[in-house]
Design a protein around this motif. Structure first.
Motif, PDB file in Angstrom:
ATOM      1  N   MET A 139      50.884  50.653  38.543  1.00 11.31           N
ATOM      2  CA  MET A 139      50.136  51.154  37.393  1.00 11.31           C
ATOM      3  C   MET A 139      50.514  50.384  36.130  1.00 11.31           C
ATOM      4  N   GLY A 140      51.771  50.057  36.018  1.00 10.38           N
ATOM      5  CA  GLY A 140      52.205  49.242  34.880  1.00 10.38           C
ATOM      6  C   GLY A 140      51.532  47.881  34.935  1.00 10.38           C
ATOM      7  N   ALA A 141      51.434  47.341  36.142  1.00 13.28           N
ATOM      8  CA  ALA A 141      50.793  46.036  36.313  1.00 13.28           C
ATOM      9  C   ALA A 141      49.331  46.106  35.894  1.00 13.28           C
ATOM     10  N   LEU A 142      48.670  47.192  36.271  1.00 13.27           N
ATOM     11  CA  LEU A 142      47.255  47.352  35.908  1.00 13.27           C
ATOM     12  C   LEU A 142      47.097  47.355  34.389  1.00 13.27           C
ATOM     13  N   ARG A 143      48.039  48.007  33.742  1.00 14.71           N
ATOM     14  CA  ARG A 143      47.977  48.077  32.291  1.00 14.71           C
ATOM     15  C   ARG A 143      48.150  46.688  31.679  1.00 14.71           C
ATOM     16  N   ALA A 144      49.104  45.942  32.214  1.00 15.81           N
ATOM     17  CA  ALA A 144      49.328  44.578  31.705  1.00 15.81           C
ATOM     18  C   ALA A 144      48.066  43.743  31.902  1.00 15.81           C
ATOM     19  N   LEU A 145      47.446  43.887  33.043  1.00 16.90           N
ATOM     20  CA  LEU A 145      46.239  43.106  33.329  1.00 16.90           C
ATOM     21  C   LEU A 145      45.121  43.463  32.352  1.00 16.90           C
ATOM     22  N   ARG A 146      45.042  44.764  32.064  1.00 17.88           N
ATOM     23  CA  ARG A 146      43.995  45.184  31.147  1.00 17.88           C
ATOM     24  C   ARG A 146      44.235  44.575  29.758  1.00 17.88           C
ATOM     25  N   ARG A 147      45.486  44.567  29.385  1.00 16.68           N
ATOM     26  CA  ARG A 147      45.818  44.001  28.073  1.00 16.68           C
ATOM     27  C   ARG A 147      45.503  42.517  28.014  1.00 16.68           C
ATOM     28  N   HIS A 148      45.617  41.890  29.145  1.00 16.71           N
ATOM     29  CA  HIS A 148      45.327  40.445  29.196  1.00 16.71           C
ATOM     30  C   HIS A 148      43.848  40.185  29.452  1.00 16.71           C
ATOM     31  N   ARG A 149      43.065  41.244  29.417  1.00 14.05           N
ATOM     32  CA  ARG A 149      41.621  41.132  29.626  1.00 14.05           C
ATOM     33  C   ARG A 149      41.279  40.539  30.992  1.00 14.05           C
ATOM     34  N   LEU A 150      42.098  40.861  31.951  1.00  9.15           N
ATOM     35  CA  LEU A 150      41.798  40.400  33.312  1.00  9.15           C
ATOM     36  C   LEU A 150      41.230  41.575  34.077  1.00  9.15           C
ATOM     37  N   ARG A 151      40.238  41.315  34.903  1.00  9.20           N
ATOM     38  CA  ARG A 151      39.614  42.401  35.634  1.00  9.20           C
ATOM     39  C   ARG A 151      40.263  42.580  37.001  1.00  9.20           C
ATOM     40  N   VAL A 152      40.331  43.822  37.421  1.00 14.21           N
ATOM     41  CA  VAL A 152      40.889  44.169  38.733  1.00 14.21           C
ATOM     42  C   VAL A 152      39.760  44.808  39.531  1.00 14.21           C
ATOM     43  N   PRO A 153      39.441  44.360  40.709  1.00 19.74           N
ATOM     44  CA  PRO A 153      40.130  43.320  41.474  1.00 19.74           C
ATOM     45  C   PRO A 153      39.502  41.925  41.295  1.00 19.74           C
ATOM     46  N   ASP A 154      38.505  41.791  40.437  1.00 21.36           N
ATOM     47  CA  ASP A 154      37.812  40.507  40.327  1.00 21.36           C
ATOM     48  C   ASP A 154      38.753  39.329  40.067  1.00 21.36           C
ATOM     49  N   ASP A 155      39.609  39.488  39.059  1.00 17.73           N
ATOM     50  CA  ASP A 155      40.516  38.391  38.725  1.00 17.73           C
ATOM     51  C   ASP A 155      41.832  38.471  39.500  1.00 17.73           C
ATOM     52  N   VAL A 156      42.349  39.683  39.584  1.00 16.06           N
ATOM     53  CA  VAL A 156      43.630  39.869  40.273  1.00 16.06           C
ATOM     54  C   VAL A 156      43.578  41.147  41.115  1.00 16.06           C
ATOM     55  N   SER A 157      44.058  41.060  42.341  1.00 15.20           N
ATOM     56  CA  SER A 157      44.151  42.244  43.207  1.00 15.20           C
ATOM     57  C   SER A 157      45.539  42.859  43.075  1.00 15.20           C
ATOM     58  N   VAL A 158      45.606  44.175  43.238  1.00 13.31           N
ATOM     59  CA  VAL A 158      46.895  44.856  43.146  1.00 13.31           C
ATOM     60  C   VAL A 158      47.026  45.880  44.279  1.00 13.31           C
TER      61      VAL A 158
ATOM     62  N   ALA B   2      40.445  42.897  46.478  1.00 15.98           N
ATOM     63  CA  ALA B   2      39.223  42.204  46.884  1.00 15.98           C
ATOM     64  C   ALA B   2      39.576  40.742  47.150  1.00 15.98           C
ATOM     65  N   PRO B   3      38.683  40.007  47.764  1.00 12.76           N
ATOM     66  CA  PRO B   3      38.955  38.580  47.979  1.00 12.76           C
ATOM     67  C   PRO B   3      39.168  37.890  46.633  1.00 12.76           C
ATOM     68  N   PRO B   4      39.892  36.795  46.636  1.00  5.88           N
ATOM     69  CA  PRO B   4      40.129  36.090  45.374  1.00  5.88           C
ATOM     70  C   PRO B   4      38.822  35.549  44.808  1.00  5.88           C
ATOM     71  N   SER B   5      38.798  35.473  43.499  1.00  7.95           N
ATOM     72  CA  SER B   5      37.607  34.946  42.849  1.00  7.95           C
ATOM     73  C   SER B   5      37.398  33.486  43.252  1.00  7.95           C
ATOM     74  N   PRO B   6      36.160  33.087  43.567  1.00 14.34           N
ATOM     75  CA  PRO B   6      35.883  31.709  43.945  1.00 14.34           C
ATOM     76  C   PRO B   6      36.206  30.742  42.797  1.00 14.34           C
ATOM     77  N   ARG B   7      36.219  31.257  41.612  1.00  6.73           N
ATOM     78  CA  ARG B   7      36.512  30.388  40.463  1.00  6.73           C
ATOM     79  C   ARG B   7      38.003  30.105  40.343  1.00  6.73           C
ATOM     80  N   GLY B   8      38.782  30.720  41.201  1.00  2.00           N
ATOM     81  CA  GLY B   8      40.223  30.502  41.127  1.00  2.00           C
ATOM     82  C   GLY B   8      40.844  31.447  40.127  1.00  2.00           C
ATOM     83  N   PRO B   9      42.178  31.436  40.044  1.00  2.00           N
ATOM     84  CA  PRO B   9      42.884  32.362  39.167  1.00  2.00           C
ATOM     85  C   PRO B   9      42.441  32.219  37.712  1.00  2.00           C
ATOM     86  N   GLN B  10      42.490  33.293  37.033  1.00  2.00           N
ATOM     87  CA  GLN B  10      42.142  33.447  35.605  1.00  2.00           C
ATOM     88  C   GLN B  10      40.652  33.310  35.353  1.00  2.00           C
TER      89      GLN B  10
END
Lengths: 339, 339
Positions: free
Chosen positions: A252-271, A331-339
């Motif tokens: 849950m802490g990780a999800l919060r960090a991701l949100r702060r970094h404007r990264l989408r879950v699971p589109d950008d990063v899976s947890v 979800a599967p990794p984004s085809p665009r690669g990380p970030q």
DNA sequence: CTGTTAGCGCATTCAG
DNA sequence: CTGAATGCGCTAACAG
């Protein structure tokens, strides 16, 4: 002032020994007398003094429970379940919160439960010295954490298998850069994070993925720790596309960090988390579920069993089932690669 | 087998009373002898039997804590904090989980803590009969929930003010259709939900908003209950644009329901909770914070104070501060109107 | 400052 | 089936 067994005996016109026998359901009292005594006792509002009866009989009808935290979900839930089993069997629960090194040390050196409890349930993993201290109490011992241990009935899960299923899930989705947020690695005897890390390494190796130490961070089992750890991982030159957190709270802490970094879950990063915290479903967190309530209840039950049959060989290690619960954070990794 | 005070006395060449005095730090023992006895006791691994000493002295050095739940965050956190204070003062904690009507009834009729504890901390609101039973124990009593009560030191919050600040916040944002998800209304003596509801009605009236009973639903203080309640509210002909949930857990359930209905928070619907649950920040929930840890610690402290000074007049009611924490689940109503 | 003497309230022999 | 005696381990007057 307070009514004692003598008062009941006098009021019922019998001896104290008869009262004692009658009230505890022991044989050797006629049904008639027994009923009479029960009535009188109820009228007077008599309750036997636990101190006196333990002193006389040696039994305390009390179970000691030691825990590293209580407010944290996992421990509170185990305690809740265990307490229900104990109290249903007529046992009281003496609780010791051993969160800090000082309280923990004081507990094990002074051992305040000595001569005070009939059994001990540990929600923490004792080191060898602490385990020896507990064994010296000469009462049945059980634990809901850690691996098998001499003198203890351990009701646990297969941490390696659980963690492996989480990481394998990420691998199967196609992830190659898989990070891990681990639990506190500080007390060396705390085997849980080690077993889960071992699984992480094993699955990566099996999949032919090279291990990158930069993809590991310590989250200390807390939400804040998880957030910091995720932030660290994101700062790497090549951040992960998926993360396995060794507990839901860290996830849950990780999800919060991701949100702060404007990264989408699971589109950008899976947890993926571990525990199936009561709020994991609310958040939609994919996680490895362990039967927390079941572990507490089962450990309590096994302890009572040993109390009833002191001569039977106690079970050493009981494995509870785990299962991966797929929700919305993987979800599967984004085809665009990380970030 | 187990070493008693007699063994220590013999080994140290003194009488048992001297050992007793020395080990408990009572006056009337020379420093020399005291040190010697301490050494011998440590060598032998002696710990006084609590049963025997309470039987002899009447003091148990044990505090009884009764709670309706343990696994739930609020109660676990209060318990955690209280236990730390008690154990630091040398008191043990006897825990009673009185979640079901049966366990609760059994506890109050048999009162297993009689002659077993020096004080009782209640995390539940007793009805009049139950309160009388506790008073009959003739030990200091404290509680962290509910309003002032005879014979109890209550460390609580101003539920009305807290709930009012939450609802007022929604009104100030411009909301007119404000729903409420209330806590279990079942046990009539459970005053918390009533006080919070009263505040809801008062603020609406103050703002000149007519009360619509269709905008109220019961969430029973759980995540699932909150989810169901929100679903009910959404089914209304004119659903609310904002919702006040009487607990964070119900607010989380509401958020889940909204997500399932594809409604955005706060764009479509605003949500305010109550408690400041440890995960409220993770979720970004606007809520009324109450100092849960502080309440547990303070109640424990006040109880110990009464134990130290039995003649002093105990404080009746202590009000802890609350504050509204603005986060990300509240905003002005959408100009497009609800839905 | 220290030892002796009594219980605290109950469970458990052992007699009857 | 029931009662009288004994002791669990310790603390609290009371003497010395």
């Amino acid at each position: 002032m307070t009514v004692s067994i003598t008062d009941v005996a006098r009021a019922a016109g019998v001896s104290t020994s008869t009262v004692s026998r009658a009230l505890r359901g022991r044989p050797g009292v006629s049904d008639e007398v027994r009923a009479q005594i029960a009535t009188v006792a109820a009228q007077l509002g008599y309750t036997a003094s636990r101190s006196a009866s333990s002193l006389a009989s040696g039994r305390t009808f009390t179970i000691g429970v030691i825990a590293p935290y209580i407010g944290r979900w996992f421990f509170g839930t185990v305690l809740d379940a265990a307490e229900k089993v104990f109290s249903a069997a007529g046992y009281d629960v003496l609780l010791y919160n051993l969160g800090t090194p000082e309280t923990r040390k004081r507990f094990f050196t002074r051992l305040p439960v000595r001569k005070r409890v009939d059994a001990v349930l540990s929600l923490l993993i004792p080191d060898e010295e602490e385990a020896a201290a507990l064994r010296s109490l000469e009462v049945p011992l059980a634990s809901t954490v850690g691996g098998a241990r001499e003198g203890f009935t351990v009701v646990g899960i297969d941490d390696h298998a659980g963690a492996a299923s989480a990481v394998r899930h990420l691998v199967n989705l196609g992830h190659r850069r898989i990070g891990m947020i681990s639990g506190a690695s500080e007390p060396l005897h705390w085997t849980t994070p080690l077993a889960r890390r071992r699984a992480y390494l094993d699955v990566l190796a099996d999949a032919g993925i090279e291990h990158d130490p930069k993809l590991e961070a310590d989250g200390g089992y807390t939400v804040e720790g998880g957030e910091q750890a995720m932030t660290e991982l994101l700062a790497a030159s090549r951040p992960p596309t998926a993360v396995f957190a060794q507990s839901d709270e860290m996830a849950m802490g990780a999800l919060r960090a991701l949100r702060r970094h404007r990264l989408r879950v699971p589109d950008d990063v899976s947890v993926v988390g571990f525990d199936d915290h009561e709020l994991a479903e609310v958040i939609g967190l994919t996680t490895v579920a362990q039967p927390v309530t079941g572990q507490g209840a089962e450990a309590a039950r096994l302890l009572l069993e040993q109390l009833d049959a002191p001569d039977a060989e106690p079970p050493g290690h009981v494995q509870m089932p785990i299962r991966l619960i797929l929700r919305e954070t993987t979800a599967p990794p984004s085809p665009r690669g990380p970030q």
